[in-house]
Design a protein around this motif. Sequence first.
Motif, mmCIF file in Angstrom:
data_model
loop_
_atom_site.group_PDB
_atom_site.id
_atom_site.type_symbol
_atom_site.label_atom_id
_atom_site.label_comp_id
_atom_site.label_asym_id
_atom_site.label_seq_id
_atom_site.Cartn_x
_atom_site.Cartn_y
_atom_site.Cartn_z
ATOM 1 N N ASP A 55 0.820 -1.214 0.000
ATOM 2 C CA ASP A 55 0.000 0.000 0.000
ATOM 3 C C ASP A 55 0.856 1.268 0.000
ATOM 4 N N VAL A 56 1.996 1.199 0.662
ATOM 5 C CA VAL A 56 2.911 2.345 0.658
ATOM 6 C C VAL A 56 3.421 2.600 -0.755
ATOM 7 N N MET A 57 3.791 1.532 -1.443
ATOM 8 C CA MET A 57 4.325 1.672 -2.804
ATOM 9 C C MET A 57 3.260 2.158 -3.793
ATOM 10 N N SER A 58 1.981 1.884 -3.480
ATOM 11 C CA SER A 58 0.894 2.312 -4.375
ATOM 12 C C SER A 58 0.154 3.536 -3.831
ATOM 13 N N PHE A 59 0.628 4.070 -2.692
ATOM 14 C CA PHE A 59 0.037 5.249 -2.050
ATOM 15 C C PHE A 59 -1.438 5.032 -1.723
ATOM 16 N N ASN A 60 -1.764 3.860 -1.271
ATOM 17 C CA ASN A 60 -3.140 3.517 -0.918
ATOM 18 C C ASN A 60 -3.463 4.069 0.464
ATOM 19 N N THR A 61 -4.168 5.188 0.498
ATOM 20 C CA THR A 61 -4.461 5.844 1.770
ATOM 21 C C THR A 61 -5.592 5.173 2.544
ATOM 22 N N ALA A 156 5.247 11.067 -7.815
ATOM 23 C CA ALA A 156 5.925 11.822 -6.762
ATOM 24 C C ALA A 156 4.975 12.816 -6.110
ATOM 25 N N GLN A 157 4.145 13.457 -6.931
ATOM 26 C CA GLN A 157 3.181 14.418 -6.410
ATOM 27 C C GLN A 157 2.147 13.735 -5.532
ATOM 28 N N THR A 161 1.417 14.632 -1.693
ATOM 29 C CA THR A 161 0.069 14.998 -1.249
ATOM 30 C C THR A 161 -0.337 14.200 -0.024
ATOM 31 N N VAL A 162 -0.025 12.898 -0.040
ATOM 32 C CA VAL A 162 -0.374 12.042 1.097
ATOM 33 C C VAL A 162 0.393 12.471 2.349
ATOM 34 N N MET A 163 1.706 12.692 2.198
ATOM 35 C CA MET A 163 2.550 13.008 3.347
ATOM 36 C C MET A 163 2.262 14.398 3.907
ATOM 37 N N LEU A 164 1.822 15.309 3.039
ATOM 38 C CA LEU A 164 1.565 16.675 3.502
ATOM 39 C C LEU A 164 0.086 16.948 3.738
ATOM 40 N N THR A 165 -0.677 15.892 3.971
ATOM 41 C CA THR A 165 -2.045 16.063 4.452
ATOM 42 C C THR A 165 -1.959 16.127 5.971
ATOM 43 N N MET A 166 -1.960 17.347 6.507
ATOM 44 C CA MET A 166 -1.634 17.570 7.918
ATOM 45 C C MET A 166 -2.890 17.949 8.698
ATOM 46 N N ASN A 167 -3.209 17.132 9.693
ATOM 47 C CA ASN A 167 -4.437 17.322 10.460
ATOM 48 C C ASN A 167 -4.244 18.130 11.736
#
Length: 314
Positions: A55-61, A156-157, A161-167
Amino acid sequence: MIQEPIEQYKAQPTQTHPSIQIIILVAGTIFALIVFGLLAAGIIWAIYGTQTVTDVMSFNTANKNTLSGLWILQIVSTTLPLFVVPVLFARFIVHDTPKYLKTNFQFPSILLLLVFAIMLFSSPVMEVLTNINQKLTLPDSLKAVEDAMRAMEQQAQKATTVMLTMNSVGSMLWAVFVVGLLTAIAEEFLFRGCLQTIFIKWTKNTHAAIWITAILFSTFHMEFFSFLPRVALGVFFGYFVAWSGSVWTGVWAHFLNNGSAVVITYLYQHKSISLNPDDQHVFNYSSYAFSLIIILILLYIYRNIALRKPMFNY
């Protein structure tokens, strides 16, 4: 006849040619990225299991562990090797850590204020370079390459986007620490520390070394459609370090660039500001011209202060 005692001869370390140094540094970086990448995957697997690695490799949130896995991947597979390689290279390959890493603080503190001002006023210039870059296309014969580069940049984007979704403020500060500070230190040690130093020795021309390093710095990020603004940033960082003699001026500039992007993204996500960080049509032509003029003036002042030269000759 009594002879005078002969002084003990101290062998001087033989410095390898810059071309060999480049090969060693690049090969070491590639090797470290592979090894630390496998280590990162192993850590994620050990903590969260095989599914999370996928899931990390496919960015599965949809997987709640994906975000943590991405941060592990960022720190272990990228930040750590980019920090470790130049440190080991400077210490054990060229045996000259001060000259290659330039970790001294022997520069006027006002340079940090000037770096801040330059980075602040550089936004319009970066915008126009981004807009020019976005319009660049490869010849039809290389369309497959262009499509591949666009796909890589989109991936990469997606990760960004996933990493910079800040709650929360805490998650924002964590992103500033990793993306801003740690990344800045690691990349500046590698590029403006070791690589730029090698090219200065090789070309005997500081300007050429700065531009070559900036181009390689941008190429390393493998984001063709933001290539030009990243080259410009690399040039700024390069001159900051070359003129001050310290890598920390480059680290400070790099941190300001990355950290401000994180903070602006956080504020936009929480509707504290209306400025979309992805909007590349904020400024006008007069802003571009004003930005360039101010940057050149500030760079002139920075250079003269860093090199302890008089501002004006009468």
